[in-house]
Write a protein that holds these residues in place. Structure first.
Motif, PDB file in Angstrom:
ATOM      1  N   THR A   1       0.016   1.706  12.143  1.00  0.00           N
ATOM      2  CA  THR A   1       0.300   2.889  12.962  1.00  0.00           C
ATOM      3  C   THR A   1       1.072   3.941  12.174  1.00  0.00           C
ATOM      4  O   THR A   1       0.983   5.132  12.464  1.00  0.00           O
ATOM      5  CB  THR A   1       1.108   2.500  14.211  1.00  0.00           C
ATOM      6  N   SER A   2       1.846   3.510  11.187  1.00  0.00           N
ATOM      7  CA  SER A   2       2.633   4.466  10.402  1.00  0.00           C
ATOM      8  C   SER A   2       2.096   4.650   8.993  1.00  0.00           C
ATOM      9  O   SER A   2       2.528   5.552   8.277  1.00  0.00           O
ATOM     10  CB  SER A   2       4.101   4.005  10.331  1.00  0.00           C
ATOM     11  N   HIS A   3       1.162   3.804   8.574  1.00  0.00           N
ATOM     12  CA  HIS A   3       0.603   3.955   7.233  1.00  0.00           C
ATOM     13  C   HIS A   3      -0.873   3.577   7.278  1.00  0.00           C
ATOM     14  O   HIS A   3      -1.223   2.406   7.397  1.00  0.00           O
ATOM     15  CB  HIS A   3       1.339   3.066   6.226  1.00  0.00           C
ATOM     16  N   LEU A   4      -1.732   4.578   7.190  1.00  0.00           N
ATOM     17  CA  LEU A   4      -3.166   4.360   7.346  1.00  0.00           C
ATOM     18  C   LEU A   4      -3.810   4.012   6.006  1.00  0.00           C
ATOM     19  O   LEU A   4      -4.070   4.891   5.196  1.00  0.00           O
ATOM     20  CB  LEU A   4      -3.807   5.615   7.942  1.00  0.00           C
ATOM     21  N   ALA A   5      -4.045   2.756   5.777  1.00  0.00           N
ATOM     22  CA  ALA A   5      -4.707   2.305   4.546  1.00  0.00           C
ATOM     23  C   ALA A   5      -5.438   1.012   4.865  1.00  0.00           C
ATOM     24  O   ALA A   5      -5.263  -0.006   4.206  1.00  0.00           O
ATOM     25  CB  ALA A   5      -3.692   2.103   3.438  1.00  0.00           C
TER      26      ALA A   5
ATOM     27  N   VAL B   1       0.822  -1.210   0.000  1.00  0.00           N
ATOM     28  CA  VAL B   1       0.000   0.000   0.000  1.00  0.00           C
ATOM     29  C   VAL B   1       0.858   1.263   0.000  1.00  0.00           C
ATOM     30  O   VAL B   1       0.329   2.374   0.006  1.00  0.00           O
ATOM     31  CB  VAL B   1      -0.936   0.030   1.230  1.00  0.00           C
ATOM     32  N   MET B   2       2.165   1.113  -0.007  1.00  0.00           N
ATOM     33  CA  MET B   2       3.052   2.266   0.119  1.00  0.00           C
ATOM     34  C   MET B   2       3.505   2.805  -1.229  1.00  0.00           C
ATOM     35  O   MET B   2       3.918   2.041  -2.109  1.00  0.00           O
ATOM     36  CB  MET B   2       4.287   1.889   0.953  1.00  0.00           C
ATOM     37  N   GLU B   3       3.446   4.128  -1.362  1.00  0.00           N
ATOM     38  CA  GLU B   3       4.031   4.794  -2.515  1.00  0.00           C
ATOM     39  C   GLU B   3       5.531   4.921  -2.284  1.00  0.00           C
ATOM     40  O   GLU B   3       6.023   4.664  -1.178  1.00  0.00           O
ATOM     41  CB  GLU B   3       3.397   6.179  -2.718  1.00  0.00           C
TER      42      GLU B   3
END
Length: 352
Positions: free
Chosen positions: A259-263, A165-167
């Motif tokens: 906690t560090s990436h809301l998706a 889910v990370m760019e």
């Protein structure tokens, strides 16, 4: 043909315009920033979601409108009549994220999340996958058939390189600054399908002005799946060649990653599914055997990006939480602005 492209400056749109630029068609493209018009392509500065601009553009009839814009369901409801009334063919960019989990390769008729999910909290939202499915329904309910729905899935380019889910701003930026990449061990083991933006553009070009494509839905994806661990390996190999060392990776529990990436919904209702696709429908219009494989395409795009790395804004709260987990510490010189420096320090040292 006269073709209007709404918001076509991303991973798919850029390649599409390059292809259309080599045709005899008259192309008009909306863009929020000023761009140089060339050949048969004219750029109009403005937000295509602005009603005044949209009505001005739609004073004339278009052979084809290709719509890359993101709408809420309410926004789309208010605009869809204009699109269909002023175009012989309206091409709507949906997403293969609309599909529910499937043990078989996904076809265009496969069940969608909107129709099968029992998660009432999820269904009460206008989350991306649900919004796209609802907007598809709106098109179908108009009683018209001068539309074509395209469902791409995880497209990449030299400016968009995703990991789960990370760019790229959430993982590649860390690697290039010698910090540990934090990824989900749960997603890492899942099958995915990644498609080069140029391949999707070729598929779109193949159905432009095609009468047989009216009232039809196509997903345009690679027909070969790979695991996210394979995607990560492709990235790491390319980075090792570029940096002279192999970046470190920490595989964390998916709940900790949130906690560090809301998706949450994108993770739960897509990235944790094993995704593979049956491309037989679009293959009648474009030769998918010519599509670049993920192995070739991701390596190529990563190499192109590294020649001139440009990142969008960095989420320093998320970076601080990742640094706390990996025991890294970002040099404050790297962080622009006193407020962002303070935010980073607070989350890195104090706030959990």
């Amino acid at each position: 043909m006269k073709i209007l492209v709404l918001g076509g400056t991303g991973a798919m749109g850029t390649h599409l315009l390059n292809l259309l630029g080599n045709t005899d068609n008259e192309i008009v493209v909306t863009s929020r920033i000023k761009r140089q018009s060339s050949k048969n392509i004219k750029y109009l500065v403005g937000n295509a979601k602005d009603d005044v601009l949209l009505k001005e553009i739609l004073q004339e009839h278009w052979d084809v409108i290709i719509d890359f814009m993101l709408y809420t369901t309410r926004e789309f409801t208010e605009r869809v009549k204009f699109f269909l009334d002023f175009a012989s063919q309206y091409i709507f960019l949906s997403s293969a994220r609309v599909y529910a989990d499937s043990k078989e390769p996904i076809k265009e008729t496969s069940p969608r999340l909107l129709d099968t999910s029992m998660d009432e909290e999820f269904l009460s939202t206008d989350e991306y996958s649900l919004a796209k499915a609802r907007q598809e329904n709106i098109l179908k309910s108009t009683g018209k058939r001068n539309w074509t729905i395209i469902r791409p899935y995880i497209t990449y380019s030299s400016q968009r390189l995703q990991l789960g889910v990370m760019e790229k701003e959430s993982w590649l930026y860390r690697a290039l600054n010698h910090r540990t990449i934090v990824f989900s061990k749960d997603i890492n083991s899942r099958l995915t399908t990644m498609t080069y933006g140029l391949n999707v553009a070729k598929g779109i070009v193949s159905i432009i002005g095609n009468y047989d494509a009216l009232g039809e839905i196509f997903h345009i994806t690679s027909d070969k799946s790979l695991r996210w661990s394979d995607v990560l390996e492709i990235y790491l190999n390319g980075l090792e060649e570029y940096l002279g060392f192999r970046p470190k990776v920490m595989l964390d529990n998916i709940n900790n990653l949130h906690t560090s990436h809301l998706a949450e919904y994108q993770t739960k209702y897509d990235r944790l599914f094993d995704r593979s696709f049956d491309n037989s429908k679009i293959s009648k219009y474009v030769n998918i055997e010519d599509f670049l494989t993920a192995e070739e395409g991701l390596k190529k795009c990563l190499e192109e990006f590294l020649k001139r790395p440009i990142f969008k804004s960095i989420d320093w709260r998320a970076e601080a939480l990742r640094d706390r987990k990996t025991k890294d510490f970002t040099n404050l010189v790297e962080i622009r602005g006193i407020k962002q420096k303070i935010k980073y320090l607070l989350y890195r040292l104090f706030i959990k």
